[in-house]
Design a protein around this motif. Structure first.
Motif, mmCIF file in Angstrom:
data_model
loop_
_atom_site.group_PDB
_atom_site.id
_atom_site.type_symbol
_atom_site.label_atom_id
_atom_site.label_comp_id
_atom_site.label_asym_id
_atom_site.label_seq_id
_atom_site.Cartn_x
_atom_site.Cartn_y
_atom_site.Cartn_z
ATOM 1 N N THR A 242 0.693 -1.121 0.000
ATOM 2 C CA THR A 242 0.126 -0.034 0.089
ATOM 3 C C THR A 242 0.835 1.112 -0.107
ATOM 4 O OG1 THR A 242 0.004 -0.358 2.402
ATOM 5 C CG2 THR A 242 -1.988 -1.056 1.187
ATOM 6 N N TYR B 158 -2.545 7.142 -8.803
ATOM 7 C CA TYR B 158 -3.638 6.246 -8.616
ATOM 8 C C TYR B 158 -4.634 7.114 -9.158
ATOM 9 C CZ TYR B 158 -7.396 2.909 -8.300
ATOM 10 O OH TYR B 158 -8.578 2.131 -8.396
ATOM 11 N N HIS C 109 -12.929 2.526 -14.573
ATOM 12 C CA HIS C 109 -13.712 2.807 -13.430
ATOM 13 C C HIS C 109 -15.095 3.294 -13.940
ATOM 14 C CE1 HIS C 109 -10.135 2.400 -11.226
ATOM 15 N NE2 HIS C 109 -10.770 2.715 -10.069
ATOM 16 N N TYR D 263 -18.143 1.189 -12.544
ATOM 17 C CA TYR D 263 -18.940 1.936 -11.649
ATOM 18 C C TYR D 263 -20.265 2.224 -12.137
ATOM 19 C CZ TYR D 263 -15.681 1.572 -8.085
ATOM 20 O OH TYR D 263 -14.753 1.351 -7.036
ATOM 21 N N GLY E 24 -10.979 -1.280 1.551
ATOM 22 C CA GLY E 24 -9.781 -0.548 0.623
ATOM 23 C C GLY E 24 -10.715 0.403 -0.347
ATOM 24 N N ASP F 231 -9.328 1.909 4.840
ATOM 25 C CA ASP F 231 -8.313 1.945 4.155
ATOM 26 C C ASP F 231 -7.139 2.279 4.852
ATOM 27 O OD1 ASP F 231 -8.288 2.442 0.723
ATOM 28 O OD2 ASP F 231 -6.378 2.975 1.770
ATOM 29 N N ASP G 27 -6.291 -1.994 8.344
ATOM 30 C CA ASP G 27 -6.154 -2.816 7.586
ATOM 31 C C ASP G 27 -7.437 -3.506 7.206
ATOM 32 O OD1 ASP G 27 -4.470 -5.047 6.073
ATOM 33 O OD2 ASP G 27 -5.833 -6.335 7.608
ATOM 34 N N LEU G 28 -7.927 -3.756 5.944
ATOM 35 C CA LEU G 28 -9.310 -4.253 5.580
ATOM 36 C C LEU G 28 -9.437 -5.787 5.970
ATOM 37 C CD1 LEU G 28 -9.523 -6.403 2.784
ATOM 38 C CD2 LEU G 28 -8.388 -4.508 1.627
ATOM 39 N N GLY H 200 -12.765 -2.837 -3.973
ATOM 40 C CA GLY H 200 -12.400 -2.285 -5.311
ATOM 41 C C GLY H 200 -11.048 -2.323 -5.385
#
Ligand SMILES: C[S@@+](CC[C@H](N)C(=O)[O-])C[C@H]1O[C@@H](n2cnc3c(N)ncnc32)[C@H](O)[C@@H]1O
Length: 238
Positions: free
Chosen positions: A7, A17, A28, A32, A54, A77, A103-104, A121
């Motif tokens: 990360t 990003y 995206h 989406y 995330g 996230d 942390d997810l 995602g």
């Protein structure tokens, strides 16, 4: 160049990003739009509870949720920079919004709540196979009976090994991400090479079905970028 953990690129240079998504290099927009269509099928509009694992800056999910608001939205996230932006993008949501730095995997394993929609995602491919299994086990535990796991991620083809996948994805990046400055493109390529561990559809199916998520639907596919819907039964309407 290598990075100490998967990360770092998001904590150190979130804007890279965001630039890629601005140019729609990972589809995206189309992805989406499909997710909004999917969420529209739920019959618990305004009442459902959504955990976004995330979440990044939630830039692309936020407009969908403005039109189809959940009762509660929680985003998790590891990037503080992304969460700061998420707060802005989600500001107009009528939902109860919680953003958690963490942390997810820990978040989904430790949640005491039942969720109607788990959304993730482009994050799960950072997990190693055993951690992906833990992720699915935790998802199976905390999803409501009619709950959905919506997973957007890159996938390998069946029988394609990681090296072959990486060759293809790095080629795709270098050939199509032409508006990204060269040094940033190489940074992105290094991140993918070091930290992307996508699975095949059948591997994810196996991991999910072991946890009772027996139904899997391919919602969309744009190059290597897939959207999958996991639920307990094929009658996945919420
Ligand atoms: C590629 S971005 C995706 C952002 C957004 N979900 C989307 O679809 O555009 C991946 C995000 O997952 C986060 N992430 C990756 N591994 C994580 C982990 N183990 N725990 C929490 N967040 C993580 C990164 O910080 C980053 O914000």
């Amino acid at each position: 160049m290598t990075f100490p953990d998967p990360t770092t690129i998001f904590t150190r240079s979130w804007s890279l990003y965001d630039l890629l998504t601005e140019y729609n290099y990972m589809y995206h927009r189309e992805i989406y739009a499909g997710i909004e269509d999917l969420l529209r099928l739920r019959d618990d509009q305004g009442q459902y509870h959504l955990l976004d694992l995330g979440c990044g800056n939630a830039r692309y999910l936020a407009p969908c949720l403005r039109r189809l608001p959940p009762a509660t939205y929680e985003g998790v996230d590891l990037s503080e920079a992304a969460l700061a932006e998420a707060r802005e993008y989600l500001a107009e949501l009528p939902s109860q919004v919680t953003l958690t730095l963490g942390d997810l995997l820990k978040a989904v394993e430790s949640t005491g709540k039942t969720w109607d929609v788990l959304f993730t995602g482009f994050a799960i491919h950072h997990l190693m196979p055993d951690d992906k299994k833990r992720f699915f086990r935790a998802a199976g535990r905390c999803l409501s009976d009619k709950g959905w796991l919506i997973l957007v991620d890159v996938l390998r083809e069946e029988n394609q090994d990681r090296e072959n996948y990486l060759d293809g994805y790095l080629k795709f990046m270098r050939e199509t991400w032409t508006k990204v400055p060269q040094d940033q493109l190489e940074e992105a390529c290094a991140h993918v090479r070091d930290h992307d561990y996508p699975e095949s559809l059948s591997t994810l199916r196996e991991m999910a079905s072991e946890t009772g998520l027996n139904s899997i639907r391919l919602i969309s596919r744009f190059a290597q970028h897939h959207t999958l819907l996991f639920s307990r039964s094929a009658l996945a309407k919420g």
